[in-house]
Design a protein around this motif. Structure first.
Motif, PDB file in Angstrom:
ATOM      1  N   PRO A 124      -0.824  24.720  -9.042  1.00  0.00           N
ATOM      2  CA  PRO A 124      -1.564  23.782  -9.556  1.00  0.00           C
ATOM      3  C   PRO A 124      -0.776  22.262  -9.811  1.00  0.00           C
ATOM      4  CG  PRO A 124      -0.711  25.426 -11.283  1.00  0.00           C
ATOM      5  CD  PRO A 124      -0.459  26.108  -9.952  1.00  0.00           C
ATOM      6  N   VAL A 125       0.277  22.329  -9.748  1.00  0.00           N
ATOM      7  CA  VAL A 125       1.009  21.055  -9.957  1.00  0.00           C
ATOM      8  C   VAL A 125       0.927  20.265  -8.379  1.00  0.00           C
ATOM      9  CG1 VAL A 125       3.405  19.913  -9.727  1.00  0.00           C
ATOM     10  CG2 VAL A 125       2.875  21.536 -11.382  1.00  0.00           C
ATOM     11  N   THR A 126       0.984  21.027  -7.150  1.00  0.00           N
ATOM     12  CA  THR A 126       0.571  20.665  -5.987  1.00  0.00           C
ATOM     13  C   THR A 126      -0.677  20.111  -5.654  1.00  0.00           C
ATOM     14  OG1 THR A 126       2.520  21.816  -5.018  1.00  0.00           O
ATOM     15  CG2 THR A 126       0.999  21.136  -3.625  1.00  0.00           C
ATOM     16  N   ALA A 127      -1.418  20.909  -6.236  1.00  0.00           N
ATOM     17  CA  ALA A 127      -2.829  20.610  -6.295  1.00  0.00           C
ATOM     18  C   ALA A 127      -3.372  19.214  -6.966  1.00  0.00           C
ATOM     19  CB  ALA A 127      -3.766  21.689  -6.912  1.00  0.00           C
ATOM     20  N   ALA A 128      -2.578  19.145  -8.236  1.00  0.00           N
ATOM     21  CA  ALA A 128      -3.205  17.920  -9.000  1.00  0.00           C
ATOM     22  C   ALA A 128      -2.350  16.654  -8.123  1.00  0.00           C
ATOM     23  CB  ALA A 128      -2.326  18.433 -10.181  1.00  0.00           C
ATOM     24  N   VAL A 129      -1.313  16.777  -7.456  1.00  0.00           N
ATOM     25  CA  VAL A 129      -0.582  15.811  -7.030  1.00  0.00           C
ATOM     26  C   VAL A 129      -1.355  15.386  -5.760  1.00  0.00           C
ATOM     27  CG1 VAL A 129       1.379  14.654  -5.704  1.00  0.00           C
ATOM     28  CG2 VAL A 129       1.473  16.151  -7.916  1.00  0.00           C
ATOM     29  N   THR A 130      -1.900  16.255  -4.868  1.00  0.00           N
ATOM     30  CA  THR A 130      -2.658  16.253  -3.659  1.00  0.00           C
ATOM     31  C   THR A 130      -4.064  15.574  -3.788  1.00  0.00           C
ATOM     32  OG1 THR A 130      -1.631  18.208  -2.619  1.00  0.00           O
ATOM     33  CG2 THR A 130      -3.536  17.417  -1.904  1.00  0.00           C
ATOM     34  N   ARG A 139      -6.969   3.141  -0.025  1.00  0.00           N
ATOM     35  CA  ARG A 139      -7.073   2.032  -0.689  1.00  0.00           C
ATOM     36  C   ARG A 139      -5.932   1.003  -0.594  1.00  0.00           C
ATOM     37  NH1 ARG A 139      -8.590   4.391  -6.906  1.00  0.00           N
ATOM     38  NH2 ARG A 139     -10.271   5.575  -6.359  1.00  0.00           N
ATOM     39  N   PRO A 140      -6.302  -0.322  -0.380  1.00  0.00           N
ATOM     40  CA  PRO A 140      -4.909  -1.231  -0.129  1.00  0.00           C
ATOM     41  C   PRO A 140      -4.052  -1.538  -1.431  1.00  0.00           C
ATOM     42  CG  PRO A 140      -7.244  -2.463  -0.576  1.00  0.00           C
ATOM     43  CD  PRO A 140      -7.575  -0.803  -0.466  1.00  0.00           C
ATOM     44  N   ASP A 141      -4.831  -1.099  -2.476  1.00  0.00           N
ATOM     45  CA  ASP A 141      -3.839  -1.200  -3.731  1.00  0.00           C
ATOM     46  C   ASP A 141      -4.451  -0.349  -4.756  1.00  0.00           C
ATOM     47  OD1 ASP A 141      -5.409  -4.125  -3.807  1.00  0.00           O
ATOM     48  OD2 ASP A 141      -5.762  -2.960  -5.573  1.00  0.00           O
ATOM     49  N   ALA A 142      -3.598  -0.062  -5.661  1.00  0.00           N
ATOM     50  CA  ALA A 142      -3.802   0.863  -6.724  1.00  0.00           C
ATOM     51  C   ALA A 142      -3.143   0.769  -8.089  1.00  0.00           C
ATOM     52  CB  ALA A 142      -3.600   2.354  -6.253  1.00  0.00           C
ATOM     53  N   ASP A 143      -3.710   1.140  -9.227  1.00  0.00           N
ATOM     54  CA  ASP A 143      -3.093   1.185 -10.327  1.00  0.00           C
ATOM     55  C   ASP A 143      -2.246   2.517 -10.586  1.00  0.00           C
ATOM     56  OD1 ASP A 143      -1.903   1.383 -12.947  1.00  0.00           O
ATOM     57  OD2 ASP A 143      -3.837   0.891 -13.891  1.00  0.00           O
ATOM     58  N   MET A 144      -0.856   2.666 -10.290  1.00  0.00           N
ATOM     59  CA  MET A 144      -0.415   3.884 -10.364  1.00  0.00           C
ATOM     60  C   MET A 144      -0.129   4.801 -11.593  1.00  0.00           C
ATOM     61  SD  MET A 144      -0.054   4.747  -7.100  1.00  0.00           S
ATOM     62  CE  MET A 144       1.128   5.821  -6.872  1.00  0.00           C
ATOM     63  N   VAL A 145      -0.705   4.059 -12.746  1.00  0.00           N
ATOM     64  CA  VAL A 145      -0.455   4.775 -14.062  1.00  0.00           C
ATOM     65  C   VAL A 145      -1.852   5.530 -14.079  1.00  0.00           C
ATOM     66  CG1 VAL A 145      -0.637   4.454 -16.499  1.00  0.00           C
ATOM     67  CG2 VAL A 145       1.040   3.300 -15.153  1.00  0.00           C
ATOM     68  N   ALA A 146      -3.069   4.915 -14.135  1.00  0.00           N
ATOM     69  CA  ALA A 146      -4.064   5.580 -14.342  1.00  0.00           C
ATOM     70  C   ALA A 146      -4.786   6.438 -13.147  1.00  0.00           C
ATOM     71  CB  ALA A 146      -5.597   4.398 -14.326  1.00  0.00           C
ATOM     72  N   GLY A 147      -4.486   6.009 -11.791  1.00  0.00           N
ATOM     73  CA  GLY A 147      -4.670   6.891 -10.659  1.00  0.00           C
ATOM     74  C   GLY A 147      -4.046   7.745 -10.419  1.00  0.00           C
ATOM     75  N   PHE A 148      -2.685   8.009 -10.893  1.00  0.00           N
ATOM     76  CA  PHE A 148      -1.623   8.586 -10.348  1.00  0.00           C
ATOM     77  C   PHE A 148      -0.622   9.258 -11.474  1.00  0.00           C
ATOM     78  CE2 PHE A 148       2.470   9.910  -7.801  1.00  0.00           C
ATOM     79  CZ  PHE A 148       2.007  10.499  -7.035  1.00  0.00           C
ATOM     80  N   ALA A 149       0.066   8.674 -12.247  1.00  0.00           N
ATOM     81  CA  ALA A 149       1.178   9.036 -13.153  1.00  0.00           C
ATOM     82  C   ALA A 149       0.194   9.903 -14.534  1.00  0.00           C
ATOM     83  CB  ALA A 149       1.997   8.242 -13.465  1.00  0.00           C
ATOM     84  N   ALA A 150      -0.874   9.263 -15.082  1.00  0.00           N
ATOM     85  CA  ALA A 150      -1.476   9.693 -16.034  1.00  0.00           C
ATOM     86  C   ALA A 150      -2.392  10.957 -15.744  1.00  0.00           C
ATOM     87  CB  ALA A 150      -2.341   8.714 -16.749  1.00  0.00           C
ATOM     88  N   ARG A 151      -2.929  10.796 -14.392  1.00  0.00           N
ATOM     89  CA  ARG A 151      -3.880  11.832 -14.057  1.00  0.00           C
ATOM     90  C   ARG A 151      -3.216  13.127 -13.732  1.00  0.00           C
ATOM     91  NH1 ARG A 151      -7.888  11.525  -8.529  1.00  0.00           N
ATOM     92  NH2 ARG A 151      -8.208  13.989  -8.508  1.00  0.00           N
ATOM     93  N   ILE A 152      -2.012  13.328 -13.109  1.00  0.00           N
ATOM     94  CA  ILE A 152      -1.558  14.567 -12.518  1.00  0.00           C
ATOM     95  C   ILE A 152      -1.066  15.331 -13.939  1.00  0.00           C
ATOM     96  CG2 ILE A 152       0.873  15.167 -11.632  1.00  0.00           C
ATOM     97  CD1 ILE A 152       0.552  12.846  -9.376  1.00  0.00           C
TER      98      ILE A 152
END
Length: 416
Positions: A124-130, A139-152
């Protein structure tokens, strides 16, 4: 040795941490504390303990109680509406001692023991990161909190607690932030926006109460089902289960979000670190430990002394004293971590990022796996990250974390 006299200098007050500039960079404040040693905070009425040896000693000391004086807080803040929150916190594994703490910890920690993290939780961890990376690809740019660090971590928590897909990630994040604002506040009394925070906390509690009842009618095989079975076996009460599920929603997401977003920040700011981990993924566990030391997601924790305690420095703190253990300061103590601002993957010494002693975070193996997996897949699927302007910090002085982390993503061709 005589009991130390209180130091009245306000520059050593915990209140300093609430300054936005200090939240953005608390290192100067922590360095002042480390130079001064253990000092009395006249604002909170507690002793600030900063040096690594003293913090480590008190984290493991049997006379350092994790129970909070909620009756005193209710007397100081009448009409604040904190009764329900304090009732839940008194059942929270983080704020109990002795046999009661050991019983709760056995029940709650079992599903996230290392053997489960390495086996059943890896998928499930690998699936969440993937899934997070899939949505960022192209995407050319991203908010790595909302789109990555908070989501996982929220996706992992959703899996563990079988939270339905109908409950959005944004809702879980809102619940988590609100309960985190209570848990992390000095004395568990939020100083701003209290009414709105408590309404959101009540919403979280109401959802979990109904969710427990629903899983009782239709059980499954998730972590929450094992905890409900423990409740039916009499190992944990229904009220304690509810209170500690509130803990798992917050601790399972907020601290990991903070650590992961800081790790991504470091990777964007330090190209040498990105290159090293991209080409030497076996060093990722060392990087997770060092980045946790450098950017601890929890800044401090509190204890109350049941009897006088002599610190490693020789200073004596009296029975009844409230002590604030400055985890983030201890992690930059130059006696243990020379040149503390520098990121080194070969450091000796043991950071207190996830605590120490009987209250050490039992979710640490899962948090480390989430961050390590995120770094491994991110450095595999992207060639580099470029930092972009606009990097505000949240206004939580204890659960310190980025509100936003904009970066330019350079994705490996054809990566999925």
């Amino acid at each position: 040795m005589p009991i130390a006299a209180p130091d009245q200098r306000l520059e050593y007050s915990l209140a300093c941490l609430h300054d936005p500039g200090t939240i953005a960079d608390p290192s100067a404040f922590y360095d002042r504390l480390l130079t001064a040693g253990t000092v009395f905070d006249p604002v909170t009425g507690g002793w600030l303990v900063a040096r690594h040896a003293d913090v480590q000693l008190l984290l493991a000391h049997p006379a350092a109680s994790a129970r909070m004086d909620h009756a005193g807080s209710l007397a100081r803040f009448p009409g604040a509406g904190l009764e329900a929150a304090f009732t839940a916190l008194d059942l929270h594994v983080s704020f109990t001692d002795g046999a009661g703490h050991r019983r709760l910890r056995r029940v709650l920690a079992e599903p996230v023991q290392v053997r489960h993290v390495r086996t059943t939780l890896a998928e499930p961890v690998t699936a969440a990161v993937t899934a997070a990376l899939d949505d960022l690809t192209g995407r050319p740019d991203a908010d790595m909190v909302a789109g990555f660090a908070a989501r996982i971590p929220i996706d992992v928590t959703r899996s563990l607690l079988a939270i339905p897909a109908a409950i959005s990630t944004e809702t879980i994040r809102r619940w988590s932030l609100a309960w985190g604002d209570v848990v992390a506040a000095p004395g568990h009394v939020p100083t701003t926006g209290r009414a709105a925070i408590l309404r959101t906390v009540a919403e979280l509690a109401g959802f979990l109460r109904d969710h427990i009842a629903g899983r009782e009618r239709s059980p499954g095989t998730a972590m929450i089902d094992a905890l409900i079975a423990a409740m039916h076996a009499g190992t944990i009460s229904r009220d304690a289960l509810l209170a500690n599920l509130m803990l798992l929603v917050t601790a399972g997401s907020e601290t990991t979000t903070n650590l992961l977003s800081a790790a991504v920040m470091a990777l964007a700011d330090e190209p040498w670190l990105w290159a090293l981990l991209r080409h030497n993924p076996d060093r990722i566990p060392d990087a997770v430990a060092e980045l946790g030391r450098r950017y601890p997601p929890t800044q401090y924790t509190a204890r109350r002394l049941l009897e006088p305690v002599t610190l490693a420095s020789g200073q004596v703190l009296p029975a009844g004293a409230a002590v604030v253990l400055m985890l983030a300061a201890a992690n930059r103590d130059p006696a243990v971590f020379p040149d503390p601002d520098r990121i080194r993957l070969d450091r000796p010494g043991r950071a207190v990022t996830f605590g120490h002693g009987p209250h050490a975070c039992f979710g640490a193996p899962l948090a480390r796996l989430e961050v390590a997996t995120a770094i491994r897949l991110l450095t595999t699927r992207c060639t580099r990250l470029d930092p972009l302007p606009g990097r505000p910090w949240r206004r939580n002085a204890n659960l310190r974390g980025l509100a936003h982390l904009p970066v330019a993503l350079h994705t490996t061709a054809g990566a999925r």
